[in-house]
Design a protein around this motif. Structure first.
Motif, PDB file in Angstrom:
ATOM      1  N   ALA A  63     -26.828   1.108 -29.774  1.00  0.00           N
ATOM      2  CA  ALA A  63     -28.072   1.867 -29.575  1.00  0.00           C
ATOM      3  C   ALA A  63     -27.666   3.346 -29.649  1.00  0.00           C
ATOM      4  CB  ALA A  63     -28.689   1.517 -28.225  1.00  0.00           C
ATOM      5  N   TRP A  64     -27.696   3.865 -30.855  1.00  0.00           N
ATOM      6  CA  TRP A  64     -27.142   5.199 -31.141  1.00  0.00           C
ATOM      7  C   TRP A  64     -28.149   6.284 -30.768  1.00  0.00           C
ATOM      8  CZ3 TRP A  64     -27.267   8.060 -36.333  1.00  0.00           C
ATOM      9  CH2 TRP A  64     -26.266   9.044 -36.393  1.00  0.00           C
ATOM     10  N   ARG A  65     -27.643   7.338 -30.133  1.00  0.00           N
ATOM     11  CA  ARG A  65     -28.547   8.447 -29.788  1.00  0.00           C
ATOM     12  C   ARG A  65     -28.894   9.290 -31.010  1.00  0.00           C
ATOM     13  NH1 ARG A  65     -25.171  11.440 -25.256  1.00  0.00           N
ATOM     14  NH2 ARG A  65     -23.551  10.678 -26.654  1.00  0.00           N
ATOM     15  N   GLY A  66     -28.135   9.097 -32.083  1.00  0.00           N
ATOM     16  CA  GLY A  66     -28.351   9.924 -33.268  1.00  0.00           C
ATOM     17  C   GLY A  66     -27.774  11.313 -33.048  1.00  0.00           C
ATOM     18  N   GLN A  67     -28.396  12.297 -33.669  1.00  0.00           N
ATOM     19  CA  GLN A  67     -27.872  13.659 -33.589  1.00  0.00           C
ATOM     20  C   GLN A  67     -28.624  14.522 -32.581  1.00  0.00           C
ATOM     21  OE1 GLN A  67     -28.813  13.311 -37.630  1.00  0.00           O
ATOM     22  NE2 GLN A  67     -26.852  14.124 -38.332  1.00  0.00           N
ATOM     23  N   GLY A  68     -29.721  13.984 -32.053  1.00  0.00           N
ATOM     24  CA  GLY A  68     -30.569  14.782 -31.173  1.00  0.00           C
ATOM     25  C   GLY A  68     -30.332  14.557 -29.699  1.00  0.00           C
ATOM     26  N   GLY A  69     -30.119  13.316 -29.315  1.00  0.00           N
ATOM     27  CA  GLY A  69     -29.817  13.019 -27.928  1.00  0.00           C
ATOM     28  C   GLY A  69     -31.024  13.022 -27.018  1.00  0.00           C
ATOM     29  N   ASN A  70     -30.757  12.910 -25.713  1.00  0.00           N
ATOM     30  CA  ASN A  70     -31.819  12.802 -24.731  1.00  0.00           C
ATOM     31  C   ASN A  70     -32.448  14.144 -24.395  1.00  0.00           C
ATOM     32  OD1 ASN A  70     -31.336  10.061 -24.427  1.00  0.00           O
ATOM     33  ND2 ASN A  70     -29.668  10.447 -23.001  1.00  0.00           N
ATOM     34  N   ASN A  71     -31.706  15.190 -24.584  1.00  0.00           N
ATOM     35  CA  ASN A  71     -32.171  16.509 -24.162  1.00  0.00           C
ATOM     36  C   ASN A  71     -32.620  17.317 -25.370  1.00  0.00           C
ATOM     37  OD1 ASN A  71     -32.585  19.037 -23.206  1.00  0.00           O
ATOM     38  ND2 ASN A  71     -30.635  19.178 -22.080  1.00  0.00           N
TER      39      ASN A  71
ATOM     40  N   PRO B  55     -24.099  -3.553 -36.027  1.00  0.00           N
ATOM     41  CA  PRO B  55     -25.287  -2.876 -36.560  1.00  0.00           C
ATOM     42  C   PRO B  55     -25.713  -1.720 -35.657  1.00  0.00           C
ATOM     43  CG  PRO B  55     -25.889  -4.984 -35.579  1.00  0.00           C
ATOM     44  CD  PRO B  55     -24.399  -4.899 -35.518  1.00  0.00           C
ATOM     45  N   ILE B  56     -26.390  -0.752 -36.256  1.00  0.00           N
ATOM     46  CA  ILE B  56     -26.744   0.489 -35.556  1.00  0.00           C
ATOM     47  C   ILE B  56     -28.254   0.645 -35.539  1.00  0.00           C
ATOM     48  CG2 ILE B  56     -26.579   3.028 -35.734  1.00  0.00           C
ATOM     49  CD1 ILE B  56     -23.832   2.079 -37.376  1.00  0.00           C
ATOM     50  N   SER B  57     -28.770   1.115 -34.405  1.00  0.00           N
ATOM     51  CA  SER B  57     -30.201   1.377 -34.300  1.00  0.00           C
ATOM     52  C   SER B  57     -30.397   2.769 -33.717  1.00  0.00           C
ATOM     53  CB  SER B  57     -30.837   0.314 -33.388  1.00  0.00           C
ATOM     54  OG  SER B  57     -32.195   0.604 -33.170  1.00  0.00           O
ATOM     55  N   VAL B  58     -31.373   3.505 -34.259  1.00  0.00           N
ATOM     56  CA  VAL B  58     -31.566   4.889 -33.799  1.00  0.00           C
ATOM     57  C   VAL B  58     -33.055   5.245 -33.829  1.00  0.00           C
ATOM     58  CG1 VAL B  58     -31.110   5.808 -36.134  1.00  0.00           C
ATOM     59  CG2 VAL B  58     -30.829   7.298 -34.155  1.00  0.00           C
ATOM     60  N   HIS B  59     -33.504   5.982 -32.812  1.00  0.00           N
ATOM     61  CA  HIS B  59     -34.887   6.475 -32.811  1.00  0.00           C
ATOM     62  C   HIS B  59     -35.013   7.597 -33.833  1.00  0.00           C
ATOM     63  CE1 HIS B  59     -34.852   4.502 -28.823  1.00  0.00           C
ATOM     64  NE2 HIS B  59     -36.123   4.294 -29.081  1.00  0.00           N
ATOM     65  N   ALA B  60     -36.078   7.554 -34.603  1.00  0.00           N
ATOM     66  CA  ALA B  60     -36.287   8.595 -35.613  1.00  0.00           C
ATOM     67  C   ALA B  60     -37.715   9.114 -35.520  1.00  0.00           C
ATOM     68  CB  ALA B  60     -36.007   8.038 -37.001  1.00  0.00           C
ATOM     69  N   SER B  61     -38.043   9.586 -34.350  1.00  0.00           N
ATOM     70  CA  SER B  61     -39.373  10.151 -34.129  1.00  0.00           C
ATOM     71  C   SER B  61     -39.470  10.407 -32.645  1.00  0.00           C
ATOM     72  CB  SER B  61     -40.456   9.158 -34.541  1.00  0.00           C
ATOM     73  OG  SER B  61     -41.713   9.716 -34.260  1.00  0.00           O
TER      74      SER B  61
ATOM     75  N   GLU C  95     -19.176   7.965 -32.257  1.00  0.00           N
ATOM     76  CA  GLU C  95     -19.952   6.798 -31.799  1.00  0.00           C
ATOM     77  C   GLU C  95     -20.306   5.878 -32.974  1.00  0.00           C
ATOM     78  OE1 GLU C  95     -22.018   8.831 -27.840  1.00  0.00           O
ATOM     79  OE2 GLU C  95     -23.236   8.548 -29.627  1.00  0.00           O
ATOM     80  N   ILE C  96     -20.839   6.474 -34.016  1.00  0.00           N
ATOM     81  CA  ILE C  96     -21.256   5.644 -35.153  1.00  0.00           C
ATOM     82  C   ILE C  96     -20.027   5.076 -35.876  1.00  0.00           C
ATOM     83  CG2 ILE C  96     -21.471   7.448 -36.934  1.00  0.00           C
ATOM     84  CD1 ILE C  96     -24.147   6.157 -37.703  1.00  0.00           C
TER      85      ILE C  96
ATOM     86  N   ILE D 218     -20.662   8.041 -25.403  1.00  0.00           N
ATOM     87  CA  ILE D 218     -20.731   6.763 -24.671  1.00  0.00           C
ATOM     88  C   ILE D 218     -19.312   6.232 -24.482  1.00  0.00           C
ATOM     89  CG2 ILE D 218     -23.045   6.206 -25.509  1.00  0.00           C
ATOM     90  CD1 ILE D 218     -21.650   4.114 -27.380  1.00  0.00           C
ATOM     91  N   ASP D 219     -19.200   5.251 -23.600  1.00  0.00           N
ATOM     92  CA  ASP D 219     -17.897   4.681 -23.252  1.00  0.00           C
ATOM     93  C   ASP D 219     -17.457   3.720 -24.376  1.00  0.00           C
ATOM     94  OD1 ASP D 219     -15.729   3.392 -22.176  1.00  0.00           O
ATOM     95  OD2 ASP D 219     -16.672   3.004 -20.215  1.00  0.00           O
ATOM     96  N   LEU D 220     -16.729   4.264 -25.343  1.00  0.00           N
ATOM     97  CA  LEU D 220     -16.353   3.451 -26.514  1.00  0.00           C
ATOM     98  C   LEU D 220     -15.364   2.344 -26.141  1.00  0.00           C
ATOM     99  CD1 LEU D 220     -16.096   6.244 -29.242  1.00  0.00           C
ATOM    100  CD2 LEU D 220     -17.990   4.672 -28.797  1.00  0.00           C
ATOM    101  N   ALA D 221     -14.575   2.587 -25.094  1.00  0.00           N
ATOM    102  CA  ALA D 221     -13.647   1.537 -24.643  1.00  0.00           C
ATOM    103  C   ALA D 221     -14.438   0.349 -24.100  1.00  0.00           C
ATOM    104  CB  ALA D 221     -12.711   2.088 -23.571  1.00  0.00           C
ATOM    105  N   ASP D 222     -15.557   0.653 -23.434  1.00  0.00           N
ATOM    106  CA  ASP D 222     -16.382  -0.437 -22.897  1.00  0.00           C
ATOM    107  C   ASP D 222     -17.080  -1.197 -24.028  1.00  0.00           C
ATOM    108  OD1 ASP D 222     -17.403  -1.959 -20.770  1.00  0.00           O
ATOM    109  OD2 ASP D 222     -19.279  -0.841 -20.801  1.00  0.00           O
TER     110      ASP D 222
END
Ligand SMILES: [Zn+2]
Length: 477
Positions: A227-235, A258-264, A248-249, A201-205
């Protein structure tokens, strides 16, 4: 009956209409004062003779008053002295803390109910295909519609999990909709739909937003997160390279976000939390979403880390993630919040319905009537939900000194009508139409069943037009 906002409401509606007519181009920082100008002032008022559920040590108080001034709860109790405060009749009303929502992809409210019944039109594909065609203004339209629905439904806090930031102006447009609404919110900065996993993600932004946050949220109602993608990502076919997800983290933690990540999910879900823990990344600053497939060891790891979990039973059931594990999380003493997730799947953002399905699912799993009491579920939607978002000291219960986020539910609706156990009424019978008044940070944003600061007709018409234009552009059904 005297009401504090009567004199100013016409003016406010005019201001809101003028704002809608002025165009909805994403405004960036310059638009901050424009949105804030449309919100009502924080006055002084006292709700009289209501059934008050404090969701705090004081418990429930019948025939009670709630005194609010300058955005703060001054006092809660019977026969309060409140000189100078406008009186609001609370008879036959339940007053309780505003409902706390903890994970919602608000931008894709523009795609309400558009997850189809065939794989080609399923949630992930529809979101990715249409999301890539979104303009920054579409982000604004989707999130603004979501904000209006939230306030109408008695939600006073949202966690806007924004995972379609294609450009800095997309983030600005989304934040603008939140700021103008008057909601309390966490905006979590995420990747764009269709973004390859080999790209970060655009860390500068993200840093730009962090550094300018005082301008983006002048009254402190909004906060920033990742809104962290975690280690799996979209694909599902590829994982995110460690240097990218760690950067990112790491950037979020350096900025104190604070960090939020999908875990399922539809991807292999078992072991996701374990992998985050093994990488040494699980922490108290983390919210895990869904966790339907979390193992006993993973639940223990979340509890030991002091992390929280957000569940969204309606979307989890609709998409086939499996049954929730609410009772197991609560037994492990993990702070749990309830969430809308996406109205692309759930259709609406009815937190009363979400409370009801949360209770029903647990009792169904346990095959008993008594596993998850209604009052416990109500706590998840208020005090504990707030604690799970790290804002329990500020909001989530009705107590002197806390910010004034509260709702008033009219028990004279045809779907209510008798006054039984108030927690049972709210969890099993109440619906958004019963929400008479919504107060956020001391501002009355819904009164007598109508939004006070939003031109709902203009919002709905603009969103409908944006949806039609988007589908045409995307050559979508
Ligand atoms: Zn989600």
């Amino acid at each position: 009956m005297p009401r504090p906002t009567v004199m100013s409401r016409r003016h406010l509606l005019r201001a809101a209409a003028a704002l809608a007519a002025s165009g909805v181009a994403p405004g960036g920082f310059a638009a901050a004062s424009q949105g804030a100008g449309a919100l009502p002032a924080r006055g002084a008022f006292v709700i009289r003779n209501a059934y008050v559920m404090t969701m705090d040590e004081a418990g429930d108080i019948a025939n009670a008053d709630v005194h609010v001034a300058n955005g703060v709860i001054v006092a809660v109790g019977q026969n309060l002295r409140a000189p100078g405060a406008a009186a609001i009749d609370g008879q036959a009303m339940i007053v309780l803390p505003g409902l706390v929502e903890t994970h919602w992809h608000m931008w894709n409210t523009l795609l309400r109910s558009m997850s189809g019944d065939k794989p080609d039109f399923g949630y992930f594909r529809s979101t990715a295909m249409l999301g890539q065609k979104f303009s920054a203004d579409d982000m604004y339209q989707g999130t603004r519609l979501a904000c209006a629905e939230a306030i109408n439904n008695g939600i006073t806090h949202v966690h806007d999990w924004c995972h379609n930031i294609r450009d800095p102006e997309y983030a600005d447009a989304d934040i603008k909709a939140l700021r103008e609404s008057g909601l309390r919110a966490r905006f979590s900065y995420g990747a764009a739909q269709g973004m390859p996993n080999t790209k970060g993600i655009d860390l500068a932004d993200l840093t730009r937003l962090h550094d300018n946050w005082a301008k983006l949220s002048p009254d402190g109602l909004l906060t920033l997160g990742l809104a962290w993608r975690g280690q799996g990502g979209n694909n599902p076919a590829t994982a995110i390279p460690p240097d990218i997800y760690i950067a990112e983290i790491g950037a979020a933690r350096k900025l104190g976000l604070p960090i939020s990540v999908h875990a399922s999910g539809s991807r292999p879900a078992i072991g996701q939390i374990d992998a985050i823990a093994k990488a040494g990344l699980l922490g108290k600053d983390m919210q895990l979403i869904h966790a339907n497939k979390a193992s006993a060891d993973e639940i223990k790891a979340v509890a030991d880390a002091g992390a929280s979990i957000s569940i969204s039973p309606y979307t989890e059931l609709r998409i086939g993630f499996g049954l929730p594990q609410t009772t197991k999380f609560l037994e492990a003493k993990i702070p749990v919040g309830l969430s809308v997730d996406t109205v692309e799947l759930s259709g609406n953002a009815d937190m009363f319905g979400i409370m009801k399905v949360t209770q029903n699912a647990e009792n169904g799993i346990a095959e008993t009537e008594f596993t998850l009491p209604a009052r416990r579920v109500l706590a998840l939607a208020t005090s504990e939900g707030a604690r799970s978002m790290g804002i329990g000291g500020q909001t989530g219960s009705l107590k002197a000194g806390k910010r004034a986020d509260l709702i008033m539910v009219n028990t004279r609706g045809i779907n209510l009508g008798v006054f039984g156990d108030p927690a049972h009424m709210l969890v099993t019978a109440a619906e958004p139409a019963n929400v008479d008044m919504v107060v956020i940070d001391g501002r009355i944003l819904k009164r007598n069943g109508k939004l006070t600061a939003m031109n709902t007709q203009a919002i709905v018409q603009a969103a409908a037009a944006a949806n039609v234009a988007l589908r045409k552009r995307a050559n979508w059904w």
